[in-house]
Design a protein around this motif. Structure first.
Motif, PDB file in Angstrom:
ATOM      1  N   GLY C 321       0.776  -1.229   0.000  1.00 11.71           N
ATOM      2  CA  GLY C 321       0.000   0.000   0.000  1.00 11.71           C
ATOM      3  C   GLY C 321       0.808   1.280   0.000  1.00 11.71           C
ATOM      4  N   MET C 322       2.029   1.227   0.546  1.00 11.69           N
ATOM      5  CA  MET C 322       2.801   2.464   0.672  1.00 11.69           C
ATOM      6  C   MET C 322       4.275   2.177   0.418  1.00 11.69           C
ATOM      7  SD  MET C 322       1.820   5.210   3.575  1.00 11.69           S
ATOM      8  CE  MET C 322       2.873   4.666   4.871  1.00 11.69           C
ATOM      9  N   PRO C 323       4.601   1.779  -0.802  1.00 11.90           N
ATOM     10  CA  PRO C 323       5.953   1.271  -1.060  1.00 11.90           C
ATOM     11  C   PRO C 323       7.052   2.310  -0.850  1.00 11.90           C
ATOM     12  CG  PRO C 323       4.660   1.380  -3.079  1.00 11.90           C
ATOM     13  CD  PRO C 323       3.739   1.707  -1.975  1.00 11.90           C
ATOM     14  N   ASP C 324       6.725   3.592  -0.769  1.00 13.08           N
ATOM     15  CA  ASP C 324       7.819   4.537  -0.500  1.00 13.08           C
ATOM     16  C   ASP C 324       7.893   4.904   0.984  1.00 13.08           C
ATOM     17  OD1 ASP C 324       5.523   5.914  -0.622  1.00 13.08           O
ATOM     18  OD2 ASP C 324       6.186   7.432  -2.040  1.00 13.08           O
ATOM     19  N   GLY C 325       7.183   4.191   1.809  1.00 11.81           N
ATOM     20  CA  GLY C 325       7.374   4.280   3.256  1.00 11.81           C
ATOM     21  C   GLY C 325       6.983   5.602   3.878  1.00 11.81           C
ATOM     22  N   ARG C 332       5.300  13.629   0.387  1.00  7.42           N
ATOM     23  CA  ARG C 332       4.084  14.039  -0.310  1.00  7.42           C
ATOM     24  C   ARG C 332       3.317  15.083   0.490  1.00  7.42           C
ATOM     25  NH1 ARG C 332       1.566   8.886  -0.793  1.00  7.42           N
ATOM     26  NH2 ARG C 332       3.560   7.914  -0.370  1.00  7.42           N
ATOM     27  N   ALA C 333       3.299  14.882   1.798  1.00 10.77           N
ATOM     28  CA  ALA C 333       2.622  15.868   2.641  1.00 10.77           C
ATOM     29  C   ALA C 333       3.322  17.216   2.522  1.00 10.77           C
ATOM     30  CB  ALA C 333       2.614  15.391   4.087  1.00 10.77           C
ATOM     31  N   ALA C 334       4.665  17.203   2.521  1.00 11.30           N
ATOM     32  CA  ALA C 334       5.423  18.446   2.437  1.00 11.30           C
ATOM     33  C   ALA C 334       5.159  19.138   1.107  1.00 11.30           C
ATOM     34  CB  ALA C 334       6.910  18.151   2.596  1.00 11.30           C
ATOM     35  N   GLN C 335       5.078  18.329   0.052  1.00  9.75           N
ATOM     36  CA  GLN C 335       4.825  18.939  -1.250  1.00  9.75           C
ATOM     37  C   GLN C 335       3.451  19.596  -1.272  1.00  9.75           C
ATOM     38  OE1 GLN C 335       5.541  15.684  -3.847  1.00  9.75           O
ATOM     39  NE2 GLN C 335       7.726  16.127  -4.007  1.00  9.75           N
ATOM     40  N   ARG C 336       2.521  18.971  -0.602  1.00  9.28           N
ATOM     41  CA  ARG C 336       1.177  19.510  -0.607  1.00  9.28           C
ATOM     42  C   ARG C 336       1.148  20.878   0.062  1.00  9.28           C
ATOM     43  NH1 ARG C 336      -3.270  15.393   0.621  1.00  9.28           N
ATOM     44  NH2 ARG C 336      -2.331  14.641  -1.289  1.00  9.28           N
ATOM     45  N   GLY C 338       3.586  22.797   0.191  1.00 10.38           N
ATOM     46  CA  GLY C 338       4.438  23.696  -0.574  1.00 10.38           C
ATOM     47  C   GLY C 338       5.839  23.846  -0.029  1.00 10.38           C
ATOM     48  N   TRP C 339       6.193  23.014   0.931  1.00 10.49           N
ATOM     49  CA  TRP C 339       7.545  23.112   1.455  1.00 10.49           C
ATOM     50  C   TRP C 339       8.454  22.286   0.543  1.00 10.49           C
ATOM     51  CZ3 TRP C 339       8.223  25.606   6.311  1.00 10.49           C
ATOM     52  CH2 TRP C 339       9.563  25.745   6.678  1.00 10.49           C
ATOM     53  N   SER C 340       9.493  22.911  -0.016  1.00 13.45           N
ATOM     54  CA  SER C 340      10.339  22.149  -0.934  1.00 13.45           C
ATOM     55  C   SER C 340      11.054  21.058  -0.155  1.00 13.45           C
ATOM     56  CB  SER C 340      11.351  23.065  -1.610  1.00 13.45           C
ATOM     57  OG  SER C 340      12.100  23.716  -0.623  1.00 13.45           O
ATOM     58  N   ALA C 341      10.837  19.832  -0.570  1.00 13.04           N
ATOM     59  CA  ALA C 341      11.458  18.710   0.123  1.00 13.04           C
ATOM     60  C   ALA C 341      12.908  18.602  -0.294  1.00 13.04           C
ATOM     61  CB  ALA C 341      10.712  17.436  -0.217  1.00 13.04           C
ATOM     62  N   GLU C 342      13.794  18.621   0.686  1.00  8.88           N
ATOM     63  CA  GLU C 342      15.212  18.534   0.337  1.00  8.88           C
ATOM     64  C   GLU C 342      15.721  17.110   0.407  1.00  8.88           C
ATOM     65  OE1 GLU C 342      18.047  21.061   0.308  1.00  8.88           O
ATOM     66  OE2 GLU C 342      17.088  22.874   1.028  1.00  8.88           O
ATOM     67  N   ASP C 343      14.846  16.195   0.758  1.00  8.30           N
ATOM     68  CA  ASP C 343      15.271  14.807   0.829  1.00  8.30           C
ATOM     69  C   ASP C 343      15.670  14.337  -0.568  1.00  8.30           C
ATOM     70  OD1 ASP C 343      15.725  12.275   1.610  1.00  8.30           O
ATOM     71  OD2 ASP C 343      13.609  11.700   1.656  1.00  8.30           O
ATOM     72  N   ARG C 344      16.866  13.844  -0.627  1.00 10.09           N
ATOM     73  CA  ARG C 344      17.352  13.458  -1.957  1.00 10.09           C
ATOM     74  C   ARG C 344      16.937  12.035  -2.265  1.00 10.09           C
ATOM     75  NH1 ARG C 344      23.396  15.770  -1.132  1.00 10.09           N
ATOM     76  NH2 ARG C 344      22.820  17.953  -1.105  1.00 10.09           N
ATOM     77  N   THR C 345      15.856  11.928  -2.950  1.00 11.56           N
ATOM     78  CA  THR C 345      15.351  10.588  -3.212  1.00 11.56           C
ATOM     79  C   THR C 345      14.972  10.413  -4.652  1.00 11.56           C
ATOM     80  OG1 THR C 345      13.306  11.496  -2.410  1.00 11.56           O
ATOM     81  CG2 THR C 345      14.423   9.951  -0.988  1.00 11.56           C
ATOM     82  N   THR C 346      14.806   9.176  -5.005  1.00 10.72           N
ATOM     83  CA  THR C 346      14.279   8.895  -6.327  1.00 10.72           C
ATOM     84  C   THR C 346      13.066   8.015  -6.183  1.00 10.72           C
ATOM     85  OG1 THR C 346      15.881   7.136  -6.368  1.00 10.72           O
ATOM     86  CG2 THR C 346      16.335   9.033  -7.722  1.00 10.72           C
TER      87      THR C 346
END
Ligand SMILES: Nc1ncnc2c1ncn2[C@@H]1O[C@H](COP(=O)(O)OP(=O)(O)OP(=O)(O)O)[C@@H](O)[C@H]1O
Ligand SMILES: [Mg+2]
Lengths: 234, 290, 346
Positions: C321-325, C332-336, C338-346
């Protein structure tokens, strides 16, 4: 009508490939589907067998089969010889044929083994050989024989001449002619070799980028100027 | 010399158990292209079911048969409820689901049946040592049972049309569907059969190692070693490999490393096979879709 | 891939910041996250005491161990089910050197990490040549076999056999007004911080990008001439080293090593932590570490079996259900908002 298709649309993911096809195959008839590479011929056969997401009406033997699972459609009597032949490479010739008869419970199965050996004498010589070790031509014959072991009412053939030497192709078409005469199976034939296909077929359809642009009796299609230029080469 | 023969006989006896689990693993592997890391836990659960039935007063062989039936149902249910929904998921998901199953089944077993080590009866005990003292009655009996099971499985897959259909579905699901084989059902059937074979292994090994929720972990490791040695996509090879590692283990045990390193022997065999002969003795290299 | 490595794509242009209020807001947005995180990391030093601080230290260590696993599974796409083994090696090397040879903790880190790297390389080499299934098999077997190896007679002089080894926390230097627990927390945070920083740089380096290319497009990567097996094996060695360092930290934090705490359950715990925290995310392991420390102890209060069952269920639920943990959830919450997520992920 054995097979009636109306407004068939199909595609992969978001990409639409077929944009509404109408065609039909009569009981015991041969119809051929011609078209350039990528026109959507293989996709059409897959859509009939429920192997791709499809919309539209597919009626087989008077019953709607759209949206049914591949297995169920096969059990209704549609045998598919797919692109790439789909033989069970690891199994022997005999086992491949036995799998073809998997859904049958009638006592004529034994008789049909004999019949296949009559139509495809080459297979008899390779009876216990692994299918993966057969030549391309032998594999194509095995694939057709396996499909016929289902005693289908409709046989879908996807480019049976693909990658084979002209002599073998002639053999295979000779066999197909015999098969339809002796068994009365209806055939929907996808072919690049339009000459051979039109010789065998009663009806023909020309597919271009997912649409049928020409339909009619094979004899008429053969006279068609455009077809002659682009597909028959004379 | 006698000691050597003794170890050899013991090796064949445990080898039969490894061979069974290795076969279960290869069966699932061929259908799903993954290794069922929960195979051992499923077998342990089956063995606990058997113990419960025996303690409830059923005769051994009745309990044995009932356990096979329960295991079959359990295997098919696992396939239907857990594996089916993720069959097209990425590899990490599938392996993770196997690990999740290992956790759930293993801990539920402990929860329901307790963590204390239990004695599991053998149907062959009380007959004294056999073959001139070379081998215990239970060992001889378990070799007989495992060989019988393996033979039945072999006959099933080669002689029956259902077995043939299952092979076809595992080799080439797309074509199997085209000839009308219900591939999903075949998969569930395969899981059920694998669970049954594992249950037999569990019931045969439990009298030797005693029954506790972690009983099969070591067996599973040897089964991996056997499956790799024989070729992970080759059922007959896996069976041969299972017997071979059983013998190797018992010979290496006293002569080379002592019994405390048994698991390490399995690990060494696994790494050794990968280094020296990755395709196994009788198989092809499999490039998993990872 | 946008906004993945390096800076978020949209940077405030200083010329835009003519109005002082807006300039301040931008500065706030820019400096608040790092300052806040630093405060959040250091606050427990004063807010928590004794056992709770110890627990948090262990969570930091688990996060580091999960980070190691994430390099190999998240970024290079190879499944390891046996990272507990490297955790064990790191812990034992440090414990043995400290208690038998009297080394200082810091001095034991290089040999710990090195041995983990070597073993990782040795295990990874044959398996990774062949494909992912084999790595999962070998590492699973390694995880199962490790406790037996640690108990073995021939190593007993170093490992203490079944009893294990006792050791003690490093003493805080006299100029630091901290007690040993606080000091240990600081140490763990420092070491873990370095490893996280190194990892996030590694992930964005050419090697990291190559690894992800291999993970996502193996055929294309091979066709473009990358030596896939060599790269994967090196990534595996690095990941083993990081998890080994975490093991070393755990040895001094817990002040005790014993073979049975390093079996398959530990490896599975790390795997669960990785999935729950967020695969292929640098921040994910932080959540993973917190999760594996606190959730089981809550579940354990119900019954001995529940942590395992809860783990299993949560693992499957997350994978499906939530493969990106948790990291993905937060991103996703941060993007919603509007806070730019600095977590370097793919
Ligand atoms: N599995 C697939 N996924 C996505 N697109 C596909 C897939 N299979 C075919 N297509 C696309 O669908 C279109 C039609 O393909 P199809 O195989 O039906 O053509 P065809 O007429 O059989 O061609 P050919 O004569 O070369 O066999 C093509 O543009 C092809 O790229
Ligand atoms: Mg085609």
């Amino acid at each position: 009508m054995l097979l009636e298709v109306k407004g068939l649309k199909a595609g992969y993911g978001t990409a639409a490939v077929l944009h509404g096809l109408d065609f039909e195959v009569g009981e015991g008839d041969v119809a051929t589907l011609l078209g350039a590479n990528g026109a959507g011929k293989t996709t059409t056969l897959r859509a009939i067998c429920g192997m791709v997401r499809a919309e539209g009406e597919i009626v087989f033997g008077g019953e709607r089969v759209s949206k049914e699972a591949t297995e169920s459609i096969a059990r209704r009597g549609v045998a598919h010889v797919p692109e790439g032949r789909g033989t069970f490479m690891e199994l022997t010739v005999e086992e491949n044929l036995r799998l073809g008869a998997h859904t049958r419970r009638d006592p004529k199965v034994r008789q049909d083994f004999e019949r296949m050996c009559g139509w495809f004498p080459l297979l008899k010589e390779r009876w216990r050989q692994q299918a993966g070790t057969l030549s391309g031509g032998e594999q194509q014959m095995l694939a057709i024989a396996r499909a016929l072991m289902m005693r289908p009412r409709l046989l879908l053939l996807d480019e049976p001449s693909f990658g084979l030497a002209p002599l073998i192709v002639r053999d295979i078409f000779g066999i197909l002619r015999r098969v339809r005469e002796e068994s009365g199976v209806g055939i929907l034939l996808v072919e690049q070799n339009a000459t051979l296909a039109l010789d065998l077929a009663e009806r023909a359809y020309l597919l271009e980028t997912g649409r049928i642009v020409l339909a009619g009796p094979a004899v008429e299609i053969r006279q068609d100027e455009a077809i002659r230029r682009s597909y028959l080469g004379y | 010399m006698d000691a050597f023969l003794l170890q050899l006989a013991a090796g064949v006896a445990t080898g039969g158990i490894y061979a069974s689990v290795a076969l279960a693993i290869v069966m699932i592997y061929r259908a799903t292209h993954h290794v069922n890391f929960a195979q051992g836990e499923m077998a342990t659960l089956s063995t606990f079911v058997a113990l419960t039935l025996i303690q409830a007063g059923l005769p051994y062989w009745v309990a044995f048969a009932a356990t096979l039936a329960v295991s079959f149902v359990m295997g098919t249910l696992v396939e239907r409820l857990i594996m089916r929904p993720v069959q097209h998921a990425p590899v990490l998901t599938q392996v993770g689901v196997y690990i999740g199953m290992l956790l759930i089944i293993g801990n539920l077993t402990g929860w329901v049946f307790g963590y204390t080590t239990k004695v599991f009866p053998s149907p062959f005990e009380g007959h004294g040592p056999a073959l001139g003292g070379l081998i215990s009655a239970h060992q001889l009996g378990s070799v007989g049972v495992t060989l019988a099971v393996l033979l039945l499985v072999y006959l099933f897959f080669t002689q029956t049309s259902l077995g043939l259909a299952m092979r076809g579905a595992a080799y080439n699901p797309a074509s199997a569907k085209m000839v009308g084989i219900r591939v999903g059902r075949m998969l569930a059937l395969g899981w059920g059969l694998a669970a049954m074979i594992g249950a037999v292994a569990g019931m045969m090994v439990a009298p030797i190692v005693f029954l506790d929720p972690n009983m099969m972990l070591g067996v599973l490791l040897y089964a991996f070693a056997g499956a790799l040695l024989g070729g992970i996509d080759n059922p007959a090879g896996a069976v041969a490999g299972g017997f071979l590692v059983g013998v190797l283990e018992n010979l290496a045990g006293p002569y080379l490393v002592g019994t405390e390193l048994k698991l390490t022997v399995a690990l060494a065999i696994i790494i050794g096979v990968l280094v020296l002969r990755p395709s196994g003795l009788f198989g092809r290299i499999v490039h998993a879709r990872v | 891939m946008e906004g993945v490595c390096g800076k978020p794509p949209i940077r405030p242009n200083p010329a835009d910041a003519s109005q002082p209020a807006r300039g301040a807001a931008i500065r706030l947005r820019r400096y608040l996250p790092p300052v806040a995180s630093l405060a959040a990391i250091l606050a427990p030093l004063w807010l928590l005491e004794g056992f709770h601080l110890f627990q948090l230290t262990v969570a930091v260590i688990m996060a580091l161990a999960v980070l190691g696993l994430n390099i190999v599974t998240g970024y290079s796409g190879q499944i390891s089910l046996g990272h507990g083994a490297f955790f064990a090696i790191g812990a034992y090397v440090t414990a043995a050197l400290m208690s038998h040879a009297g080394w200082s903790f810091w001095a034991t880190l290089p040999p710990s990490a090195a041995l983990c790297g070597i073993v990782g390389y040795g295990v990874g080499l044959p398996a990774l040549r062949l494909g992912g299934l084999y790595l999962a098999l070998v590492t699973f077997s390694l995880a199962v076999a490790v406790p037996q190896l640690l108990k073995h007679r021939s190593l007993e002089a170093w490992t203490g056999g079944v009893q294990g080894l006792f050791l003690s926390k490093p003493e805080p230097p006299p100029w630091l007004p901290l007690d040993p627990d606080q000091h240990m927390y600081l140490l763990a945070v420092l070491v873990a911080g370095c490893c996280f920083w190194l990892t996030s740089n590694l992930v964005c380096s050419r090697i990291g990008l190559a690894l992800m290319a291999i993970r996502d497009h193996p055929v294309a990567a091979e066709a473009s001439g990358m030596d896939i097996a060599a790269l994967k094996t090196r990534a595996f060695a690095v990941s083993a080293m990081i998890t080994g360092v975490a093991g070393a930290l755990s040895a001094v934090t817990i002040e005790y090593v014993a073979p049975d705490s390093f079996g398959l359950p530990l490896s599975i715990t790390l795997f669960v932590g990785m999935v729950v925290g967020g695969v292929a995310s640098v921040l994910g392991p932080v959540f993973g570490g917190l999760f594996v420390l606190f959730v089981p102890s809550i579940a354990e209060s119900i019954s001995r079996a529940t942590p395992g069952v809860v783990y299993g269920v949560i693992l499957i639920v997350f994978l499906v259900g939530m493969p990106d943990g948790i990291a993905g959830l937060i991103r996703r919450a941060a993007q919603r908002i509007g806070w730019s997520a600095e977590d370097r992920t793919t």
